[in-house]
Design an enzyme around this catalytic site. Structure first.
Site, PDB file in Angstrom:
ATOM      1  N   GLU A 190      43.252  42.875  33.565  1.00 50.14           N
ATOM      2  CA  GLU A 190      43.760  43.673  32.442  1.00 50.14           C
ATOM      3  C   GLU A 190      43.741  42.872  31.138  1.00 50.14           C
ATOM      4  O   GLU A 190      43.477  43.423  30.060  1.00 50.14           O
ATOM      5  CB  GLU A 190      45.169  44.160  32.751  1.00 50.14           C
ATOM      6  CG  GLU A 190      45.213  45.177  33.892  1.00 50.14           C
ATOM      7  CD  GLU A 190      46.627  45.520  34.323  1.00 50.14           C
ATOM      8  OE1 GLU A 190      47.584  44.913  33.784  1.00 50.14           O
ATOM      9  OE2 GLU A 190      46.786  46.386  35.206  1.00 50.14           O
ATOM     10  N   SER A 214      27.710  28.649  36.551  1.00 48.17           N
ATOM     11  CA  SER A 214      27.235  30.028  36.511  1.00 48.17           C
ATOM     12  C   SER A 214      25.894  30.265  37.202  1.00 48.17           C
ATOM     13  O   SER A 214      25.717  31.289  37.859  1.00 48.17           O
ATOM     14  CB  SER A 214      27.154  30.506  35.061  1.00 48.17           C
ATOM     15  OG  SER A 214      28.447  30.694  34.535  1.00 48.17           O
ATOM     16  N   HIS A 233      31.823  43.988  40.219  1.00 49.20           N
ATOM     17  CA  HIS A 233      31.321  42.627  40.400  1.00 49.20           C
ATOM     18  C   HIS A 233      32.045  41.660  39.474  1.00 49.20           C
ATOM     19  O   HIS A 233      32.427  40.562  39.863  1.00 49.20           O
ATOM     20  CB  HIS A 233      29.821  42.573  40.117  1.00 49.20           C
ATOM     21  CG  HIS A 233      29.248  41.194  40.189  1.00 49.20           C
ATOM     22  ND1 HIS A 233      29.071  40.409  39.068  1.00 49.20           N
ATOM     23  CD2 HIS A 233      28.828  40.459  41.236  1.00 49.20           C
ATOM     24  CE1 HIS A 233      28.563  39.245  39.437  1.00 49.20           C
ATOM     25  NE2 HIS A 233      28.404  39.246  40.739  1.00 49.20           N
ATOM     26  N   SER A 234      32.251  42.060  38.247  1.00 46.32           N
ATOM     27  CA  SER A 234      32.979  41.270  37.260  1.00 46.32           C
ATOM     28  C   SER A 234      33.389  42.220  36.141  1.00 46.32           C
ATOM     29  O   SER A 234      33.131  43.427  36.200  1.00 46.32           O
ATOM     30  CB  SER A 234      32.106  40.138  36.703  1.00 46.32           C
ATOM     31  OG  SER A 234      31.048  40.677  35.908  1.00 46.32           O
TER      32      SER A 234
END
Length: 432
Positions: A108, A193, A322-323
């Site tokens: 959030e 990443s 997923h993200s």
């Protein structure tokens, strides 16, 4: 502790060193001189036999999925009842709730623009079972959905928040995206990443452990999407041929970002690839925390005592996007996600098991949920108030002695910041 865990083992044999009759018997071939000649003697295929049938092999029998509990938390075989204490079990369960609370708050927060990026672990909380089966000195190489492993090892909620906010107390000194955790103290390599780079790194670290005789192992987590990268194949082949004590843990959650697994590969999942590389392999129910725990514990024994790699394919389902860069409703229905959440929830399974043990009641959940969220919000509020890391830190930790070119750049930046303090918002950054 009694666990009935059987790993799929690739047959290994040295034709020159082992008795030809035993090899022939294992292959179902008679030991007559005529039949012996049917054994393939090429060095690249030690366990093959000749055949007069023209037949292409396209599949083998599917690898079974190891399970301890059903979806209602019932242990299916009494011999597999986990031998853990009440305290150990409750610590795992509380961490599952803490992980959920942290994911909810930080997801959030990203949507509100307070942090730049986030990835949740909804639906994959049973991964914590693997952390419980490891030694604290085992070296972990994560991908990006292993916050539960760190939480179990003792990474504090404050440390999670500081990293996601990239503030002055961030162990990474503000140099990484959110959820790219790392800590030397807890033997957790910093996440990067690029997909799958950690796989050959883990194999290399494990090879060093073997040479040192440390009796520890490396543990490498990745998703089924990463298993499509070249680094996956290089890492597994290296580990197999060199005999590296490493556990490869594949979270097969059904989707690699927006690509469902049915569109990403053919064959029997990721587990079949481990056997192809000559690696001890097991497929487990990744939503069953005790199946994950047992398989990881058995895998660690193989890796450490025999210097062999192990592949675990944990079958699960990614409930979340997923993200925060992804909207999964574009490639799957909301009903599919809702049905999965109701049908097979790792947290619910664990709670049902605890209730059957008499270690938990349904009413306790409200309190643990409330306290977990309160702890997360306290750490969240504190992290948000801290300053960003000192600008000077960007020049550290690469060279032992700063080269002249970077000395000049640092001097130029310091001069610019001093000349235009308001533009560079210097008060938002910590003093070195």
């Amino acid at each position: 502790m009694r666990w009935h865990v059987q790993l799929c083992k690739h047959p290994r044999a040295s034709v020159l060193a082992q008795d030809s009759a035993r090899l022939a018997a294992a292959a179902g071939v008679s030991t007559t001189s005529t039949a012996q000649r049917k054994k393939v003697m090429f060095p690249g295929a030690l366990n093959s036999v000749y055949t007069h049938k023209l037949q292409f092999a396209s599949n083998v029998e599917s690898i079974p999925t190891y399970q301890v509990m059903d979806t209602d938390g019932n242990v299916l075989d009494a011999a597999n009842e986990p031998q853990v204490s009440r305290e150990e079990a409750l610590y795992i369960y509380r961490n599952m709730h803490m992980l959920n609370a942290m994911d909810q708050v930080l997801y959030e927060a990203q949507r509100q623009g307070r942090i730049s990026f986030y990835m949740t672990s909804f639906g994959e909380e049973a991964l914590i079972g693997s952390a419980a089966a490891l030694d604290s000195n085992d070296l972990v190489f994560g991908q990006y959905r292993e916050a539960g492993v760190l939480l179990h090892r003792g990474f504090t909620i404050e440390q999670f928040m500081n990293q996601c906010y990239s503030n002055e107390r961030d162990l990474g000194k503000g140099r990484q995206m959110p959820v790219h955790y790392g800590t030397r103290e807890l033997n957790f390599q910093t996440i990067s990443s690029p997909l799958a780079t950690q796989i050959p790194q883990a194999a290399g670290a494990a090879y060093a452990m073997r040479r040192d005789g440390s009796k520890q192992c490396a543990v490498c987590y990745f998703g089924e999407g990463a298993a499509s990268e070249g680094d996956f194949h290089a890492g597994l082949n290296m580990a197999a041929t060199l005999g590296c004590p490493v556990i490869f843990y594949c979270r097969n959650n059904g989707y690699a970002i927006s690509t469902p697994s049915v569109e990403q590969y053919r064959g029997d999942g990721i587990a079949s690839r481990g056997i192809g590389y000559g690696i001890d392999t097991i497929r487990v129910d990744g939503n069953d925390i005790w199946a994950v725990y047992a398989a990881t514990k058995a895998a660690r024994k193989i890796a450490v005592e025999h210097n062999r790699p192990v592949l675990i394919e944990a079958m699960t389902y990614r409930v979340s996007h997923h993200s925060t860069s992804d909207d999964s409703s574009a490639y799957r229905s909301k009903k599919e996600v809702e049905d999965w959440s109701k049908r097979d929830n790792p947290v619910s399974r664990m709670r049902a098991w605890l209730e059957r043990k008499g270690w938990w009641t349904m009413g306790d959940d409200a309190e643990i949920t409330k306290s977990a969220k309160a702890e997360v919000l306290r750490a969240f509020a504190a992290a948000e108030k801290l300053k960003k890391p000192s600008i000077g830190l960007m020049f550290e930790d690469v060279y032992d002695e700063l080269p002249p070119v970077l000395e000049r750049e640092r001097s130029e930046i310091e001069a610019l910041v001093k000349k235009y303090p308001d533009y560079y918002q210097v008060n938002d950054f910590a003093r070195k």
